[in-house]
Enzyme design. Structure first.
Site, short mmCIF file in Angstrom:
data_model
loop_
_atom_site.label_atom_id
_atom_site.label_comp_id
_atom_site.label_asym_id
_atom_site.label_seq_id
_atom_site.Cartn_x
_atom_site.Cartn_y
_atom_site.Cartn_z
N ARG A 276 0.97 -1.09 0.07
CA ARG A 276 0.24 0.53 -0.28
C ARG A 276 0.84 1.33 -0.22
O ARG A 276 2.18 1.37 0.37
CB ARG A 276 -0.73 -0.16 1.16
CG ARG A 276 -2.29 -1.52 1.06
CD ARG A 276 -2.70 -1.34 2.57
NE ARG A 276 -3.54 0.59 2.44
CZ ARG A 276 -2.88 1.38 3.06
NH1 ARG A 276 -2.40 1.09 4.34
NH2 ARG A 276 -3.61 2.34 3.50
N LYS B 27 3.41 -6.93 12.01
CA LYS B 27 2.89 -7.74 10.79
C LYS B 27 2.58 -9.51 10.23
O LYS B 27 3.70 -9.40 10.33
CB LYS B 27 3.21 -6.26 9.60
CG LYS B 27 2.27 -6.17 7.97
CD LYS B 27 2.52 -5.53 7.42
CE LYS B 27 1.60 -5.43 6.39
NZ LYS B 27 1.42 -3.84 5.43
N ARG C 189 -0.20 5.33 12.58
CA ARG C 189 1.24 4.55 13.40
C ARG C 189 0.16 4.66 15.05
O ARG C 189 -0.14 5.50 14.78
CB ARG C 189 2.10 4.96 13.68
CG ARG C 189 3.02 5.59 12.19
CD ARG C 189 3.96 3.94 12.41
NE ARG C 189 4.57 4.39 10.77
CZ ARG C 189 4.51 5.89 10.03
NH1 ARG C 189 4.95 6.46 10.66
NH2 ARG C 189 4.77 5.70 8.40
#
Ligand code: BTN
Length: 326
Positions: free
Chosen positions: A123, A188, A322
């Site tokens: 992204r 992640k 974030r």
């Protein structure tokens, strides 16, 4: 004579070392050719270890992706509905592959998978690091009738499907970091890139591209905290064909429902795994940077950020978020 990297990888084993001369004899090449290709495989990210005096050994078992093995694991109805399942040894990007295919008119629910990507995309223009053979790089083409204007929230619904598929594979402790990163303890595990094309009010398509970290090489060069399924699942690590089959199953049923009902039925499921809800976040937008508290998502999947008594909403294309202090 040279060897195809896929053939050499297929001849290596994780349970024992195979000597250079055995590999050379089996593949009908010289030991020098084996050595050269081992070097190449390592440069591509394959975990080929040298065992002193014994030969070469893989750090984990490698089974090349196979379209039929994936189809065999699917429910017969889905097997019949699924379009072409293409498995590439190497491609620029499975998303780019399906965008080209969509423009050329391939039927709905085509799948593109690769052992490695040379120009994997994430992204917001980021690169998706895509080393050889260890992860899942998958894209699925879905056609919609009612125009791109109806696709709001699609990438979040796809995130829900991805988290469900990973749970089906035995992964626990999963969360979704808006808009659709699958995270475990802030690291992640998987990401999604949705790209749409076609008409705003008429026939259109979406390419849903998914990258799942299965076994990250130590030096993967990923610029953010990451984890992989091997760490999350431990000894119960599923094989890649099973992961892909679970993913296609969840994804297609989610897309079917999304095509009729939009994001609304997924809002509750998203909220249940929203890893940012109630957390202090920093929002980076084209207009600057500000701090607030993440407050779930609205009916279109836009992020709500509370700043005192004011709540701002943000589309995923517009900002990056974030968690503060994470
Ligand atoms: C992100 O989290 O930034 C999105 C990552 C998406 C990566 C996948 S890998 C398969 C498909 N092909 C690409 O080039 N990107 C997606």
């Amino acid at each position: 004579m040279s060897i195809q990297p896929a053939r050499l990888l297929g001849a290596l084993r994780a349970d024992r070392a195979v000597s250079g001369s055995e590999l050379a004899a089996r593949l009908g090449v010289t030991r020098a050719a084996v050595w050269k290709q081992v070097r190449n495989l390592r440069a591509l990210g394959a975990p080929v270890d040298a065992v002193a005096g014994q030969g070469y050994k893989l750090a984990w078992p490698f089974a090349a992706l196979d379209a039929e093995a994936i189809r065999a694991r699917l429910d017969p109805v889905l097997r019949r509905r699924l379009g072409n399942v293409a498995v590439h040894w190497q491609i620029d990007s499975t998303n780019s592959d399906l965008r080209r295919a969509a423009d050329a008119g391939v039927p709905d629910l085509a799948v593109s998978l690769a052992e490695m990507q040379t120009a994997g995309r994430g992204r917001r223009g980021r690169t998706w690091v895509s080393p050889l053979g260890a992860n899942v790089y998958l894209s699925l083409l879905k056609r919609f009738e009612r125009g791109m204007g109806t696709l709001a929230g699609l990438s979040l619904a796809a995130g829900v499907a991805l988290a469900q598929a990973l749970e089906d594979c035995g992964a626990g402790g999963l969360g979704l970091k808006w808009p659709n990163d699958v995270v475990v303890e802030g690291r992640k595990l998987a990401g999604i890139l949705v790209e749409a094309g076609g008409e705003f009010l008429g026939p259109c398509f979406a390419v849903i591209g998914i990258g799942i970290n299965l076994r990250l090489p130590a030096a993967a060069g990923i610029g953010q905290p990451a984890t992989d399924l091997a760490r999350v699942c431990g000894a119960a690590m599923p094989d890649r064909h099973h992961v892909v089959a679970c993913l296609l199953t969840r994804l297609v049923s989610t897309l079917d429902r999304f095509a009729v009902e939009g994001f609304a039925p997924f809002a509750g499921l998203y909220a249940a795994c929203d890893a940012l809800a109630g957390k202090p976040v920093r929002v980076h937008s084209g207009r600057g940077v500000y701090d607030g508290i993440a407050d779930g998502v609205d009916a279109r999947g836009a992020l709500r950020v509370r700043c005192g008594t004011v709540v701002a909403t943000h589309d995923s294309a517009e900002v990056s978020v974030r968690e503060r202090g994470a």
